[in-house]
Scaffold this active site. Structure first.
Site, PDB file in Angstrom:
ATOM      1  N   HIS A 176       0.887  -1.177   0.000  1.00  0.00           N
ATOM      2  CA  HIS A 176       0.000   0.000   0.000  1.00  0.00           C
ATOM      3  C   HIS A 176       0.917   1.217   0.000  1.00  0.00           C
ATOM      4  O   HIS A 176       1.513   1.539   1.033  1.00  0.00           O
ATOM      5  CB  HIS A 176      -0.865   0.019   1.257  1.00  0.00           C
ATOM      6  CG  HIS A 176      -1.744  -1.183   1.409  1.00  0.00           C
ATOM      7  ND1 HIS A 176      -3.056  -1.230   0.973  1.00  0.00           N
ATOM      8  CD2 HIS A 176      -1.508  -2.403   1.956  1.00  0.00           C
ATOM      9  CE1 HIS A 176      -3.583  -2.415   1.242  1.00  0.00           C
ATOM     10  NE2 HIS A 176      -2.656  -3.155   1.846  1.00  0.00           N
ATOM     11  N   ASN A 228      -6.624   0.842  -2.400  1.00  0.00           N
ATOM     12  CA  ASN A 228      -7.265   1.708  -1.394  1.00  0.00           C
ATOM     13  C   ASN A 228      -6.520   3.033  -1.207  1.00  0.00           C
ATOM     14  O   ASN A 228      -6.130   3.398  -0.109  1.00  0.00           O
ATOM     15  CB  ASN A 228      -7.439   0.972  -0.058  1.00  0.00           C
ATOM     16  CG  ASN A 228      -6.143   0.434   0.523  1.00  0.00           C
ATOM     17  OD1 ASN A 228      -5.176   0.197  -0.201  1.00  0.00           O
ATOM     18  ND2 ASN A 228      -6.114   0.243   1.829  1.00  0.00           N
ATOM     19  N   ASP A 236       2.347  -6.888   2.560  1.00  0.00           N
ATOM     20  CA  ASP A 236       1.232  -6.041   3.004  1.00  0.00           C
ATOM     21  C   ASP A 236       1.777  -4.761   3.650  1.00  0.00           C
ATOM     22  O   ASP A 236       1.252  -4.290   4.656  1.00  0.00           O
ATOM     23  CB  ASP A 236       0.308  -6.790   3.965  1.00  0.00           C
ATOM     24  CG  ASP A 236      -1.006  -6.050   4.207  1.00  0.00           C
ATOM     25  OD1 ASP A 236      -1.294  -5.071   3.486  1.00  0.00           O
ATOM     26  OD2 ASP A 236      -1.742  -6.454   5.125  1.00  0.00           O
TER      27      ASP A 236
HETATM   28  O1  DOR Z   1      -3.455  -3.756   8.262  1.00  0.00           O
HETATM   29  C1  DOR Z   1      -3.806  -3.470   7.128  1.00  0.00           C
HETATM   30  N1  DOR Z   1      -3.595  -2.248   6.629  1.00  0.00           N
HETATM   31  N2  DOR Z   1      -4.433  -4.383   6.393  1.00  0.00           N
HETATM   32  C2  DOR Z   1      -5.000  -4.078   5.209  1.00  0.00           C
HETATM   33  O2  DOR Z   1      -5.566  -4.938   4.591  1.00  0.00           O
HETATM   34  C3  DOR Z   1      -4.964  -2.690   4.709  1.00  0.00           C
HETATM   35  C4  DOR Z   1      -3.797  -1.990   5.242  1.00  0.00           C
HETATM   36  C5  DOR Z   1      -3.793  -0.512   4.961  1.00  0.00           C
HETATM   37  O3  DOR Z   1      -4.044  -0.129   3.811  1.00  0.00           O
HETATM   38  O4  DOR Z   1      -3.509   0.263   5.869  1.00  0.00           O
END
Ligand code: DOR
Length: 461
Positions: free
Chosen positions: A62, A94, A311
């Protein structure tokens, strides 16, 4: 950029073995993996005593660009990748705006062209009403995507799709591979209501709210959708022993549709770390027990899980300081996943060949990437040279990610990258990290059919 680079005398981690040889890079590609030591080159890198690995392919990051660039952006995130030996990444939808239209995907690719130090690809996000866009994404030239991301449980950003009818539609009417965040929303909400009724919650309750049952229920539901619709499907960030068991029953011998991954936080941390780390150990899916952590390692070893991805989800320390549940979920990891895994190799938990299969070749094949994931003739020269005996302490001050912290601050690790190449160009050496947009858009050839169609764990020819 030197046209011909000879990397001489490294122990080279090839798809099936590790052997001491000389790798010749020419015009951005691997020209030959067994060049004579005397071959003429513009630059010769003496790699005696070091190991050469294929650059890592991280299929879950991300990077917050556009819209949330105070946490990270495509330049800072991709520079962190370069320093961590990650030469290709796939980024999640996102952001703000969310990547849920072909136009938003094209706009993100344009930002990436200007900023990315390593190679990039971006998922299309599913919403409750964008099936036509998801279909267009597989047809529109120049906006290639690895696949579709579905948040079957809510997380950072407002992208939940958990209505059965909508999910059936996405699996039935789209052709790109699908991947999902599997935590069952109604289980999470019921747990939260019950715990909040009993008194104020703390960050330790995060693992009771997003509990084992939430993860298993959603993963089971997703596997059912994938099988009924015969749709290729990848389970993100598996966190429980129960899911490993479930996935073991459909890996390989099953229908060849499903793959799954584990993340460093679930492989190296567990619920006992909340005391030490507080909200710095808060992520979705949540941390589970030490026994789950060990089951993930066994799952990687026995093939129930195929890959490791980070992640990487940066939030600022100030945001993390908000009292739970206002503290956001997510931890950064792209620049530390390789040292963490090399340290695991050092401690005998896995081998360098496991590492390359789980973190380079495996993800490249799951997502049908062209020219990625292996040290083999004609593959792209995305490479990382590592010193498996270098010992160093992780320190927040050294982090390149914009958020500037790590849950592993203070941990001593053995095994660190010393140099990274992307398309034959050095992007990291010693403590220097490139700023130029050397990265390229990753090419996806979905006709290849993914991991199982290309040989599964043995990796084909
Ligand atoms: O802990 C998380 N943070 N899990 C996710 O699936 C999204 C991510 C985020 O975008 O901050």
């Amino acid at each position: 950029m030197p046209r011909r680079t000879l990397i001489r005398g490294a122990q080279v981690v090839l798809p099936r073995e590790t052997t001491r040889t000389n790798v010749l890079v020419e015009a951005g590609r691997i020209a030959t993996v067994d060049a004579p030591a005397s071959v003429r080159a513009d630059e010769t890198v003496d790699a005696d005593g070091l190991h050469l690995l294929p650059g890592l392919v991280d299929d879950q990051v991300h990077f917050r660009d556009p819209g949330l660039t105070h946490k990270e952006d495509l330049r800072s995130g991709s520079r962190a990748c370069a320093a961590g030996g990650v030469t290709s990444f796939l980024e999640m939808p996102n952001t703000v705006p969310q990547t849920v239209t072909v136009d938003a995907l094209a706009a993100k690719l344009e930002i990436a062209r200007r900023k990315c130090v390593v190679n990039y690809g971006f998922y299309m996000g599913a919403t409750t009403g964008n099936v036509a866009e998801l279909q267009n994404a597989s047809r529109t030239a120049g906006v290639a995507t690895p696949g579709i991301k579905v948040f079957m449980g809510s997380s950072t950003g407002d992208m939940l799709v958990d209505d059965q009818e909508r999910l059936e539609e996405i699996f039935a009417l789209t052709s790109l591979p699908i991947t999902a965040h599997c935590e069952d929303e109604s289980t999470v909400r019921a747990n939260q209501a019950r715990l909040e009724a009993a008194g104020p919650t703390t960050v330790r309750d995060h693992s009771r709210i997003r509990d084992r049952r939430a993860a298993v229920t959603a993963t089971r539901r997703a596997l059912d959708l994938a099988r009924r619709h015969k749709h290729r499907f990848h389970v993100l960030h598996v966190s429980t022993a129960d899911e490993v068991a479930l996935l073991g029953s459909c890996a390989g011998a099953g229908d060849g549709l499903v793959t799954a991954e584990a993340c460093p936080h679930h492989l190296f941390l567990d619920v006992s770390d909340y005391g030490r780390l507080g909200a710095l150990a808060q992520m979705n899916p949540s941390l589970k027990e030490a026994s789950d952590r060990e089951a993930l390692w066994r799952g990687l070893k026995n093939g129930a899980l195929q890959i490791v991805a980070t992640d990487h989800a940066p939030h600022t320390l100030e945001e993390k300081r908000a009292p739970y549940p206002a503290s956001p979920s997510g931890v950064p990891a792209v620049e530390l996943v390789l040292p963490l895994m090399l340290d695991a190799v050092h401690r005998g938990k896995c081998t360098l060949n496991d590492l390359a299969a789980w973190m380079s070749d495996g993800p490249a094949r799951i997502w049908d990437m062209v020219g990625k994931g292996r040290i083999e003739d004609r593959y792209d020269a995305d490479l990382v040279l590592v010193d498996t005996s270098m010992e160093r302490e992780v320190r927040n001050e050294d982090q390149i990610t914009k958020c500037g912290w790590s849950p592993w601050h203070g941990t001593r690790l053995t095994g660190w990258p010393v140099r990274t190449w992307v398309g034959g160009r050095t992007v990291f050496a010693g403590d220097w990290v490139a700023r130029e947009p050397v990265g390229r858009q990753i090419v996806f050839d979905h006709a290849r059919g993914g991991y199982w169609a290309t040989g599964g764990p043995s990796g084909g020819p």
